[in-house]
Every structure is written in C-alpha cells, then in structure tokens.
Design an enzyme around this catalytic site. Sequence first.
Site, mmCIF file in Angstrom:
data_model
loop_
_atom_site.group_PDB
_atom_site.id
_atom_site.type_symbol
_atom_site.label_atom_id
_atom_site.label_comp_id
_atom_site.label_asym_id
_atom_site.label_seq_id
_atom_site.Cartn_x
_atom_site.Cartn_y
_atom_site.Cartn_z
ATOM 1 N NE ARG A 37 -4.220 -1.758 1.955
ATOM 2 C CZ ARG A 37 -5.107 -2.140 2.865
ATOM 3 N NH1 ARG A 37 -4.883 -1.852 4.148
ATOM 4 N NH2 ARG A 37 -6.198 -2.799 2.518
ATOM 5 C CE LYS A 191 -15.086 -14.902 12.209
ATOM 6 N NZ LYS A 191 -15.363 -13.849 13.231
ATOM 7 N N GLY A 344 -6.556 -7.067 0.420
ATOM 8 C CA GLY A 344 -6.528 -7.784 1.687
ATOM 9 C C GLY A 344 -5.532 -8.916 1.720
ATOM 10 N N GLY A 368 -11.984 -4.540 1.560
ATOM 11 C CA GLY A 368 -13.353 -4.227 1.950
ATOM 12 C C GLY A 368 -14.056 -3.335 0.952
#
Length: 387
Positions: A37, A191, A344, A368
């Site tokens: 990043r 998840k 991510g 996200g």
Amino acid sequence: MKTLSDLIAEGVSGRRVLVRADLNVPLDGDKITDDGRVRASVPTLKALADAGARVLVAAHLGRPEGAPDPALSLAPVAARLGELLGAEVRLGAETAGDGTVVLLENIRFDPRETSKDDAERAALAGELAAKADAFVSDGFGVVHRKQASVYDVARELPAYAGELVLAEVEVLRKLTDDLRRPYAVVLGGAKVSDKLGVIANLLTKVDRLLVGGGMAYTFLKAQGHEVGRSLLQEDQLETVAGFLEDAEARGVEIVLPVDVLAATDFAADADHDVVPADAIPADRQGLDIGPASRELFAAKLADARTVFWNGPMGVFEFEAFAGGTRAVAEALVRSDAFTVVGGGDSAAAVRALGLPEDGFSHISTGGGASLEFLEGKELPGVSVLED
C-alpha cells in the site's frame, strides 16, 4: 469527477494539497512486513511533489480506538515512504515546503475521524481543510468509510480523485459493467458472514463461483457433510443453503473443495493428511484445499475471461498449508483472462508467496472497498467526488 491530472493542470506549485492515502500496512514491531500500500501511494504523491505542491498526507494505521498508541505510529511508514520517494518525509509536521511531502500522525488517534456524529467529523474535517487548498482522495482502501478525512473533508475543499482511486474504480467497473465471460469469482478467507452481501449479488452476475478457505466448510456442512473441527459458522447454514439453491436455479456453478488437508491442530507444524472433503475426521480441521481441489479449481479457471479473487484458500501463512492459495494464484498468472486480486489477504499472499505482481491484470489495495463495490453498495468516498 475531477482528477489529479485536472488539479496539476490548474497549477499546484506552492499550493497546499491534502492527500488521503491508505498506508494501513501490517507491522511486526516497527518493521513493515508488506509495503504494497505504501508503494501504491507513491505515484500520486510523487506527481504532486514534482509539480511543486506542498503535500500533506493523512492516513491511518490499525484501530487505535481514538487515542494515541505508540505501537500504531506511522513513523515506520514515513521512513519507508521517504525511501520510495527519495526524499525525507517528516512525520507529524503541519506544513510542507514546495515540492515536499509530510505525513500527519495516525489520523485515527483523533476519535472524531471515525465518529458517527456528523458534527464531530465535520469539525475535524474543518481543521484539516484549514491546512490545505485542495484535497486529493487516493486511499481506495478507505473509500467505503464515511470518515472525516475520507468523506467530510472532500465537502470542504476542491476535491480530486488520485491515480490510485481512479485506477481502482476503472477496474471494478470492468467487473460490473463491461464483463467478458465466462466470469469466475474465487472467494476464500475465514468467514461466510464477511461476504454475505457480495455472494448474494455475485450470484446474479457470475457464471462460476469457487469457494475455498475457512468459509468452504460452512458450504460443505450446508450440503450435509461432516467437517470435523474445521471452522464453521452454524448460524449461517440456512443462508448458505439458500445460496446453493439460488445458484442452482440461476445456472451458476458453485465449485467446492473435493479434498482438504486435515490437521490435528491449528499450527504450522501440525500433523495432517489429505482427506475427502466429505469425510473430514471428527478430530481434525481443514487448513487448506487438497491437491485434487487445486487441480479442479485451476481447471475451472482455465477458460474464464474475467476472474475476481478475494481470500486465501487456506492458512497460507503456514508453509504446509499455502499450496491451495499458491495454486489459485498460479492459475491466474497462467490465465489470459482479465484477473483482479481483490486486496486484503489475497494481495498479501501474492507478495508473500513471491509471485510476480505483473502476472495479474490488477491487484487491488482495498479488500473491503472492493467487496462493497461488487456488492452494489455506494462508496461514500467515491460518491462525494462525483457530487
């Protein structure tokens, strides 16, 4: 939407420009373990500095809960940014000289940055705006947040989209408005609950959905298979069963692992065996997709013309369980498709596994934000630039 090029064309020499960057990098102590990043922020900052702007950078690191935390100081980032720019980047300075870059300390040390109170955020935005003549939004990883340095300050100053934000939005629009088919999406990570909205929306758009990682075990359980001690979200079984029914009705192929590496413990050196995905022993947990699954996933990606990948196939941080993630990444490198790595952990895995970044069409900096865009949600930090 006004762009960085528009701002530079207007003339920025001697002007104060506030840039919201995404410098939220992983740290081991004070060492940056993945500077992706930071490197991604360089083109916009360099373009402004080279044009003579006085560049003030706002960014966050971690979740400091609205108070100073020395462990989350941006000092290591300032040092790395200086190395990449070839000039010192002072941390915590309030002003910059012509053609120089300074970095504000972690903006989330101020609780107003993430406040739900519009007035509190506006107050911080006003203070930031007083330090600048123009605002450049270049932190794509935070544009899905309605925060003071992302959204509110763009309403206070002439606002422009930086090179990174422009590139990200252009790529993601190719995944929604300008698709080449077959369109395959690979989802992994821990998840199912983190990706409910995006799965529901993707089922209306994709031809093929490949599911790995921890979330695969909830899909396998929803099909009636036992998953041992594997990661399982029992409260999502009904939702996942609905996804499976919806996919079948729409003609969307859902591809699940056919074998897994089942380990005795969640540990790098845990004993493990390859077992069928529908016969995971009760005392074991799946930590990666198995060799047959790797071949299956690669085959299902081979004829795709567009691929979006978000989330590892296993615990790639442990070498013994990194094979599935590597197999998917290598399949994308071999592919002629338009391939997007959705930020991510997926982006971190590409770099950790030593794979060539230019082997992919695009590696996103915003996990996200990318998912929310594909979910069909409005991104406040982008929409405010279009006002």
